[in-house]
Design a protein around this motif. Structure first.
Motif: not given
Lengths: 380, 126
Positions: B38-42, B61-62, B67-68, B73-79
């Protein structure tokens, strides 16, 4: 079949039969030879098993296949048909469920007896001794009596603690899995477990040092109370085995999908060759007195051998969390026990959407479809 | 505006249900079966919304995935919407500490899910 393999199979309690592709007995272990109708070269006497064997032979079914066999006098066995050692052979393993259930009932009754009949008595004894010890004046003449009562109180408390461990082990015997899903952060688990043993650690001036314990370690899921109890048990053993003014070390690290918590003490090591039996209830890891080589050096203070329940308890708690307890690599200067726990939540016992979630969807399905159609209409 | 949604959930059937619920209009849905992937795909897809199960087997876990994502910073704005099985206060506090934007308590209604996703979409547009 080799003699060694035949001996191995003979040593097992379950009945084991090696069958030809037509369901004839090629080999039966000692337990299976006592069953009626079992003889080399003849078909097994259970039509249901023969049907499964035939199904496998024709490619309609593939091992492992599990079936229930009801016999005379209420006997009930679980039969598992597996691939054999060579060619078309099949292995049939029969497990006597009635015997296993009876054993479990006896064990549960024993623990229930310990819990209800003995625990209250020891508790009352310890409380009474404490009251008497406090009431006795400490005079020149009464000092000996005071000491006796104080010792009696300590012994009663010790018995109570051991009984508590026994009853805890009893509580876990009947569980297949601990049905709790608390999220456990390892740094907090270690702190909680150390807090439990801190009175004896402080008395012995034993410190805790940690290696690799950080928030970055993955959490484990399970019972916080039971895992704290298990780790505290290992820490208590380590503290008791350590000399005064020493330290106990907890090393935490991740190995693939497991976290390893290693508890090391630098005191009196249990003799490694007995480690393999240390997880069995009522077996202590400490070497018997007579087996130790004579030494001219003055004897060091020895930790007292317990009932041998503690490690069995830890092992059972870990098993119920999908983990293991093992002895760390032996070193001259330390003893290590490693708790291995799977990271993350346990896999669902039954794959698929949980019933409540499916029901929730079913209730709102009509409204959902209506809303989706409305959204599509707006889009057009 | 195409909404890009990532579903991170270990139960395949629930992933299908969530996909079926949200798969209308201008939407692009991706799936992952555990925290690590999931983190990889995000990181790879940079979705608008991540629907994240809390209790997942494996190394992350979720809460950890959340947290990650939130500290990247590259995922700023992801809800991030956490899907939690219990809804106990400790879980909600833990979710807040992890920085989640919203949570749904299982068993959740598909209507709640749509409302939550729509609400986050409106926030993104605003």
């Amino acid at each position: 079949m080799s003699t060694a393999l035949a001996r191995f199979l003979d040593a097992l309690g379950d009945e084991i039969l090696l069958l030809t592709g037509e369901g004839r007995v090629r080999f039966a272990n000692r337990a299976a030879r006592e069953l009626p109708g079992i003889a080399a070269g003849v078909p097994v006497p259970w039509p249901e098993i023969l049907r499964h064997v035939e199904g496998v032979a024709h490619g309609y079914a593939r091992p492992p296949i599990t079936a229930s066999l009801d016999g005379e006098g209420g006997a009930h066995r679980t039969a598992t048909l597996l691939d054999g050692f060579a060619g078309q052979d099949l292995l049939l393993v029969l497990h006597d469920d009635v015997e296993a259930a009876a054993y479990r009932n006896v064990t549960e009754n024993l623990f229930q007896f310990l819990r209800t009949e003995l625990h209250a008595s020891f508790d009352a004894l310890a409380t009474s001794a404490e009251v008497v010890a406090k009431a006795l004046p400490v005079t020149q003449d009464g000092e000996t009596l005071h000491e006796i009562v104080t010792t009696a109180r300590a012994r009663a408390a010790e018995l109570e603690t051991r009984l508590e461990k026994l009853t805890l082990l009893g509580d876990l015997v009947s569980h297949d899995r601990l049905q709790t899903d608390e999220r456990i952060v390892l740094s907090e688990l270690i702190a909680q477990a150390w807090a439990r043993v801190s009175p004896i650690a402080q008395a012995a001036d034993v410190r805790l040092s940690t290696v690799g314990v950080s928030e970055a370690l993955p959490p484990v899921y399970g019972s916080d109370a039971w895992l704290t109890r298990a780790l505290a048990e290992l820490l208590e053993n380590a503290v008791r085995a350590s000399g005064r003014k020493t330290q106990v070390e907890v090393d935490a690290h991740q190995e693939s999908r497991y976290v390893h918590l290693t508890v090391r003490d630098f005191g009196h090591s249990p003799v490694p060759r007995r480690h393999g039996r240390a997880y069995l209830p009522f077996v202590t890891a400490l070497e018997p007195e007579s087996a130790k080589p004579p030494s001219k050096a003055p004897p060091a203070p020895k930790p007292k051998a317990g009932l041998g329940v503690g490690l069995a308890l830890v092992e059972r708690v870990l098993e119920l969390h999908g983990g293991h307890l093992r002895v760390g690599d032996p070193h001259d200067d330390c003893t290590a026990f490693v708790m291995e726990l799977p990271t993350g939540a346990p896999h669902a016992a039954v794959p698929g959407v949980q019933l409540e979630q499916a029901q929730r969807y079913a209730v709102d399905m009509a409204a959902l479809l209506a809303r989706q159609q409305a959204a599509k209409a707006v889009a057009r | 505006m195409t909404r890009k949604i990532l579903i991170v959930e270990d139960q395949a059937d629930l992933r299908k249900l969530v996909r079926m619920t949200l798969e209308y209009g201008d939407v692009e849905i991706h799936e992952a079966a555990d925290g690590q992937s999931g983190l990889h795909k995000a990181r790879e897809l940079r979705p608008d919304i991540v629907l994240l199960d809390v209790m997942m087997p494996g190394e992350l876990d979720g809460f950890q995935v959340c947290e990650r994502i939130k500290s990247d910073k590259l995922l700023a704005g992801v809800h991030v919407v956490l899907l939690t099985a219990r809804g106990q206060q400790t879980d909600l506090d833990q979710g807040a500490r992890a920085g989640c934007d919203a949570y749904l308590v299982k068993p959740f209604s598909p209507l709640e899910l749509i409302d939550k996703v729509d609400e986050l979409t409106r926030r993104m547009v605003a």
